[in-house]
Design a protein around this motif. Structure first.
Motif, PDB file in Angstrom:
ATOM      1  N   ASP A  75      -4.351   2.730   0.219  1.00 44.32           N
ATOM      2  CA  ASP A  75      -4.601   1.457   0.894  1.00 44.32           C
ATOM      3  C   ASP A  75      -5.517   0.585   0.040  1.00 44.32           C
ATOM      4  O   ASP A  75      -6.554   1.057  -0.463  1.00 44.32           O
ATOM      5  CB  ASP A  75      -5.254   1.689   2.261  1.00 44.32           C
ATOM      6  N   MET A  76      -5.168  -0.696  -0.093  1.00 43.42           N
ATOM      7  CA  MET A  76      -5.874  -1.575  -1.032  1.00 43.42           C
ATOM      8  C   MET A  76      -7.356  -1.734  -0.704  1.00 43.42           C
ATOM      9  O   MET A  76      -8.171  -1.954  -1.612  1.00 43.42           O
ATOM     10  CB  MET A  76      -5.196  -2.947  -1.087  1.00 43.42           C
ATOM     11  N   ASP A 125       0.827  -1.208   0.000  1.00 40.19           N
ATOM     12  CA  ASP A 125       0.000   0.000   0.000  1.00 40.19           C
ATOM     13  C   ASP A 125       0.865   1.263   0.000  1.00 40.19           C
ATOM     14  O   ASP A 125       1.759   1.410   0.843  1.00 40.19           O
ATOM     15  CB  ASP A 125      -0.913   0.024   1.223  1.00 40.19           C
ATOM     16  N   ILE A 182      -6.842  -2.620  -8.519  1.00 36.35           N
ATOM     17  CA  ILE A 182      -5.743  -1.859  -7.903  1.00 36.35           C
ATOM     18  C   ILE A 182      -5.111  -0.917  -8.930  1.00 36.35           C
ATOM     19  O   ILE A 182      -4.851  -1.308 -10.073  1.00 36.35           O
ATOM     20  CB  ILE A 182      -4.676  -2.818  -7.343  1.00 36.35           C
ATOM     21  N   LYS A 183      -4.841   0.308  -8.513  1.00 33.88           N
ATOM     22  CA  LYS A 183      -4.155   1.287  -9.352  1.00 33.88           C
ATOM     23  C   LYS A 183      -2.715   1.451  -8.864  1.00 33.88           C
ATOM     24  O   LYS A 183      -2.483   1.631  -7.671  1.00 33.88           O
ATOM     25  CB  LYS A 183      -4.871   2.642  -9.309  1.00 33.88           C
ATOM     26  N   TYR A 184      -1.788   1.405  -9.791  1.00 33.98           N
ATOM     27  CA  TYR A 184      -0.368   1.416  -9.433  1.00 33.98           C
ATOM     28  C   TYR A 184       0.286   2.755  -9.762  1.00 33.98           C
ATOM     29  O   TYR A 184      -0.201   3.530 -10.585  1.00 33.98           O
ATOM     30  CB  TYR A 184       0.380   0.317 -10.184  1.00 33.98           C
ATOM     31  N   CYS A 216       1.059   0.501  -4.957  1.00 25.65           N
ATOM     32  CA  CYS A 216      -0.235   1.054  -5.355  1.00 25.65           C
ATOM     33  C   CYS A 216      -0.451   2.403  -4.673  1.00 25.65           C
ATOM     34  O   CYS A 216       0.215   2.728  -3.694  1.00 25.65           O
ATOM     35  CB  CYS A 216      -1.372   0.084  -5.044  1.00 25.65           C
ATOM     36  N   GLY A 228      -8.608  -7.316  -6.353  1.00 25.80           N
ATOM     37  CA  GLY A 228      -7.221  -7.085  -6.739  1.00 25.80           C
ATOM     38  C   GLY A 228      -7.079  -6.574  -8.162  1.00 25.80           C
ATOM     39  O   GLY A 228      -6.097  -5.893  -8.490  1.00 25.80           O
ATOM     40  N   TYR A 282      -9.944   0.643  -2.689  1.00 21.95           N
ATOM     41  CA  TYR A 282     -10.293   0.541  -4.107  1.00 21.95           C
ATOM     42  C   TYR A 282     -11.655  -0.091  -4.324  1.00 21.95           C
ATOM     43  O   TYR A 282     -12.387   0.291  -5.226  1.00 21.95           O
ATOM     44  CB  TYR A 282      -9.239  -0.270  -4.861  1.00 21.95           C
ATOM     45  N   ILE A 336      -6.172 -10.133  -1.819  1.00 29.67           N
ATOM     46  CA  ILE A 336      -6.293  -9.035  -2.785  1.00 29.67           C
ATOM     47  C   ILE A 336      -5.032  -8.945  -3.642  1.00 29.67           C
ATOM     48  O   ILE A 336      -5.107  -8.808  -4.864  1.00 29.67           O
ATOM     49  CB  ILE A 336      -6.564  -7.696  -2.064  1.00 29.67           C
ATOM     50  N   ILE A 337      -3.878  -9.049  -2.996  1.00 24.75           N
ATOM     51  CA  ILE A 337      -2.615  -8.975  -3.734  1.00 24.75           C
ATOM     52  C   ILE A 337      -2.517 -10.105  -4.746  1.00 24.75           C
ATOM     53  O   ILE A 337      -2.047  -9.922  -5.868  1.00 24.75           O
ATOM     54  CB  ILE A 337      -1.416  -8.999  -2.765  1.00 24.75           C
ATOM     55  N   THR A 355      -3.997  -9.385  -8.144  1.00 28.02           N
ATOM     56  CA  THR A 355      -3.468  -8.300  -8.964  1.00 28.02           C
ATOM     57  C   THR A 355      -2.718  -8.838 -10.180  1.00 28.02           C
ATOM     58  O   THR A 355      -2.269  -9.987 -10.194  1.00 28.02           O
ATOM     59  CB  THR A 355      -2.503  -7.412  -8.153  1.00 28.02           C
TER      60      THR A 355
END
Length: 285
Positions: free
Chosen positions: A20-21, A13, A83-85, A17, A80, A24, A119-120, A123
Motif C-alpha cells: 500500500d502506497m 497498490d 514507491i517501489k515497483y 507497487c 511518490g 512507503y 502520491i501517484i 511517481t
C-alpha cells in the motif's frame, strides 16, 4: 481507418507497487507502523459504520494534525518518488506501447485506484497514464491536507470504466450529463471488449466483473516473491478473472506474454469488424 484503442486499466497498490502506497513514507512520517495505522482505520470503520476509504483518508488528516506533521500536495508528490515497483514496471509502458504500435493498435494506460492521486502523480511512471483516477484531498490556507475531496471505494471504481468506455474523462457537472446520456455501442471511444483490467484482490472485483461481462479481459496478479495465490485462486473460482499471473512486468514474463496475446487478439478482431462494417454499409447502399 482510425487505429483501434486498447485500454490497460490498473489498480495501483500491490498491482504495480509492492505494498500500500501509504506504507512507503506517510505512515513512518507520523511515527506509526503499518499494522497500527490500518488497525485504527478498521476500528473507525466498524465503530462509525463508515466507508473504509473515507476512514483511512480521515485518519491521514487526523494523524497528520495530531503529530503536527504538515502534509501538502507537494509532500504527497515527494512521497511518490519513494514507491517501489514490481520488476519490469518502469519499462513496461514504453514496451507495450511499442508492441501495440507495431501491430496496428494504440495502447492507453489508466489508473483506477483507492489510493492517493497526489502520491501517484509524484511517481516516475505517472507520465504514462492518460488519466489517473484515485482519492484526493482538499488543502487548507497553509496548503496542508484538510479533508477528503474525492473518495473512490471499490464499487465506485466501475464508473471510471464507463468514463473510459465513452471517452468522458473529466469530472465536472457537464461530464455527468455526457456520462449518463445514452451512447450507441459503435460510438463509444473504447469498447469494453478492448479493455484489459489488472488487479490483485477482492477490491477489484466490481471492475473485473464489469469488464468480463462485456467481453473484455481481467487479469489477477500476485506477489512473485511471496507466491501467495489464495486471492487469485478465489477470484478464478468465482469467475471474477479470466487469467492470473505473477506481478512480473519484465519482457517475456507470463504477464507480458498474456497481455500481448490479448492485444493481438483484439487487433485481429478489429480488422475483421472493420471488414464486416465495410461489407454491411456497401450492401445497404
Amino acid at each position: 481507418m482510425k487505429k483501434p484503442i486498447v485500454a490497460l486499466i490498473y489498480d495501483f497498490d500491490k498491482t504495480l507497487c509492492t505494498k500500500d502506497m501509504q506504507e512507503y513514507g506517510f505512515i513512518p512520517s507520523i511515527g506509526m507502523n503499518s499494522s497500527e495505522f490500518w488497525k485504527e482505520v478498521r476500528d473507525l470503520t466498524d465503530r462509525e459504520n463508515m466507508d473504509g476509504i473515507l476512514a483511512y483518508m480521515f485518519k491521514m488528516v487526523e494523524k497528520a494534525k495530531e503529530k503536527k506533521v504538515s502534509i501538502s500536495y507537494e509532500t504527497f508528490k515527494k512521497l511518490g518518488e519513494g514507491i517501489k515497483y514490481f520488476d519490469g514496471v518502469t519499462t513496461w509502458f514504453k514496451r507495450i506501447n511499442e508492441y501495440g504500435k507495431n501491430i496496428g493498435v494504440r495502447i492507453e494506460h489508466y489508473i483506477v485506484s483507492s489510493g492517493i492521486k497526489e502520491i501517484i502523480e509524484g511517481t516516475e511512471i505517472a507520465e504514462y497514464f492518460k488519466k489517473i483516477y484515485a482519492c484526493e484531498f482538499m488543502y487548507d490556507y497553509n496548503g496542508s491536507i484538510q479533508w477528503p475531496k474525492f473518495a473512490i471505494n471499490y464499487t465506485a471504481k466501475t464508473q471510471f470504466l464507463f468514463r473510459i468506455n465513452k471517452g468522458v474523462l473529466t469530472i465536472d457537472t457537464e461530464s455527468a450529463d455526457k456520462l449518463n446520456r445514452f451512447t450507441p455501442e459503435n460510438e463509444r471511444r473504447i469498447p469494453f471488449k478492448n479493455m484489459i483490467y489488472i488487479g490483485d484482490s477482492d477490491t477489484d472485483i466490481p471492475c473485473m466483473s464489469l469488464v468480463n461481462a462485456n467481453g473484455g479481459h481481467s487479469i489477477g496478479v500476485y506477489d512473485p516473491v511471496k507466491k501467495d495465490k489464495d486471492k487469485v485462486y478465489k477470484m478464478m473460482r468465482h469467475h471474477r478473472i479470466r487469467y492470473y499471473a505473477p506481478a512480473d512486468y519484465t519482457n517475456g514474463s507470463k504477464l507480458d506474454t498474456l497481455v500481448k496475446q490479448i492485444i493481438r487478439k483484439t487487433a485481429a478482431y478489429e480488422v475483421l469488424e472493420s471488414e464486416y462494417i465495410h461489407c454491411k454499409y456497401e450492401a445497404e447502399e
